[in-house]
Design a protein around this motif. Structure first.
Motif: not given
Length: 472
Positions: A422-436, A456-459
């Motif tokens: 349920s957290n909105p953060w992370g490191y995932i590539d892919g679809d703009l809204r469905l995956e990233a 610039g993806d800080v964390e």
């Protein structure tokens, strides 16, 4: 004709959704209890049709034919040579998801175990449409979040320390400078795909390098510095003639969060966190040797004292956005062309002192630590008084938002893969809204020639890329 096309697309989508429901009910268990005939390996497979005829990665696709059976474990679907995820079967139709980079578009179904596969190809190709996705350009960290800072190729350049501000060299768009708040300035060279560190904090006696901007002719770089003393450096100027190696203090005051050059008239605007001051500095008089480091003019104060903000000036010079970072809103200040000064600002979007994530118009929208923004020309606005949208990062919403000239805020990228957690953060590539997913993005730049964003993806200690899928 456009309305007819849209209606057909909507109808096609409705048909696909209906068929998906049918698959869910008819083939929830891989057996023949619902009257579906099992695949007969002695008979050929036929493919008669599929819908829709075009789409991108993740598109729901229904293929019609015969002898598909109802056992997904023995069915393989290839689209453009890439394996598709098969969701369900019901004998004469098959439901799958289009895989990424299925450029060639040929559709092939293989059913059976081992070497005993029955294969069929569609006579018509699926029209694969490349879509805009988030990917990783460079940077890395280990499983503990640790990283090294090293110069080298994109594939081996270590991680980035707080990449909070991105700026293209106006005379060479193959060079992208990255201000690292609390660190040095890194340089991405797209000509040879390398990362170097051409400017260090020690070179300018800086504490926190906050922003980078350029004079109109591109001959000088302007760096803003955040430091505590009244006589500390607030802005420095670096000459291209010296390869940006000999910074000179241009203005002095405490706690500068950002500085921007007016794109038409060339004067400098910078701020102070102290009381929310908004300063003007006459660059023409500076170059004529008429001004010292304290000869700037205070135009106004924003409504919040002791809170960070930076300044982004519209390409026409008609107005600027003031991004009030820690108070979660954006102001607009209009430019007076007669006096060559910006005027008292007013609220454009967000609610002061209220954080959140809500798409909406004006004060109905909710932001959370907006940071760097870029103006991007929208072809749909051609001929209007303002042809630009404003894209901006949000550090603690972990996304990229869009602000239209009318004050409407929407979410462009990030906060995807909700099934992961349920957290909105992370490191995932892919679809703009469905995956990233991003983790505290701050810096943002836009390549208007190739239509590519860099983040610039800080964390995550990385530089992310938003562009059409690569063709290779």
């Amino acid at each position: 004709m456009k309305r007819i096309a849209i209606s057909l697309l909507r109808f096609s989508g409705m048909v696909v959704c209906f068929l998906v429901i049918c698959f869910a009910t008819a083939c929830s268990e891989e057996n023949n209890d619902d009257g579906v005939t099992a695949h007969d390996p002695s008979q050929p497979i036929t493919i008669t049709d599929f819908i829709p005829k075009s789409g991108g990665a993740g598109q729901r696709l229904v293929i019609f034919g015969s002898n598909f059976g109802c056992d997904t474990s023995i069915v393989q679907v290839l689209i453009g040579g890439k394996e598709a995820k098969v969701i369900g079967l019901n004998g004469e139709s098959l439901y799958c998801l289009v895989p990424e980079k299925s450029y060639e578009g040929g559709i092939e179904i293989r059913i059976g175990d081992g070497d005993n596969k029955v294969i069929s190809e569609a006579s018509e190709k699926f029209e694969y449409q490349r879509k805009t996705v988030v990917s990783t350009l460079c940077g890395e960290e280990d499983e503990n979040g640790d990283y090294k800072t090293i110069d080298g190729p994109f594939s081996d350049c270590g991680g980035f320390k707080n990449p909070s501000w991105l700026s293209f060299d106006p005379q060479n768009p193959q060079l992208l400078y990255i201000a690292q708040d609390g660190g040095n300035v890194r340089l991405l060279n797209f000509q040879d795909s390398t990362v170097t560190t051409p400017i260090t904090r020690g070179m300018g006696n800086w504490d926190r390098i906050r922003t980078i901007d350029w004079t109109i002719d591109g001959e000088y770089m302007i760096i803003s510095n955040d430091q505590g003393g009244e006589n500390d450096i607030s802005t420095s100027i670096l000459s291209r003639t010296n390869n940006f190696s000999d910074p000179q203090a241009m203005t002095r005051y405490r706690q500068c969060n950002g500085a921007s050059i007016h794109p038409i008239n060339g004067e400098l605007y910078f701020n102070s966190y102290e009381k929310g001051q908004f300063f003007r500095y006459d660059m023409e008089r500076y170059f004529n040797g008429e001004l010292g480091v304290k000869d700037y003019e205070e135009l106004f104060k924003i409504q919040d004292n002791s809170w960070e903000f930076n300044i982004r000036i519209h390409p026409t010079g008609n107005y600027a956005y003031i991004i009030v970072i820690n108070r979660h809103y954006i102001l607009r200040t209009d430019y007076n062309w007669e006096t060559k000064r910006f005027t008292q600002p007013y609220l454009v979007c967000g609610e002061p002192r209220v954080s959140g994530w809500v798409d909406g118009v004006g004060t109905k929208a909710r932001l959370n630590t907006p940071y760097q923004g870029v103006f991007v020309k929208n072809p749909e606005y051609e001929g209007l008084s303002d042809e630009y949208d404003f894209y901006f990062t949000e550090q603690h919403n972990h996304d990229i938002r869009i602000l239209t000239p009318e004050g409407k805020v929407t979410t462009f990228a990030g906060r995807g893969s909700t099934s992961v957690n349920s957290n909105p953060w992370g490191y995932i590539d892919g679809d703009l809204r469905l995956e990233a997913r991003f983790d505290q993005p701050k810096g943002l730049a836009y390549d208007e020639v190739n239509h590519v964003f860099y983040v610039g993806d800080v964390e995550n200690h990385r530089i992310r890329k938003i562009a059409l899928e690569e063709e290779n």
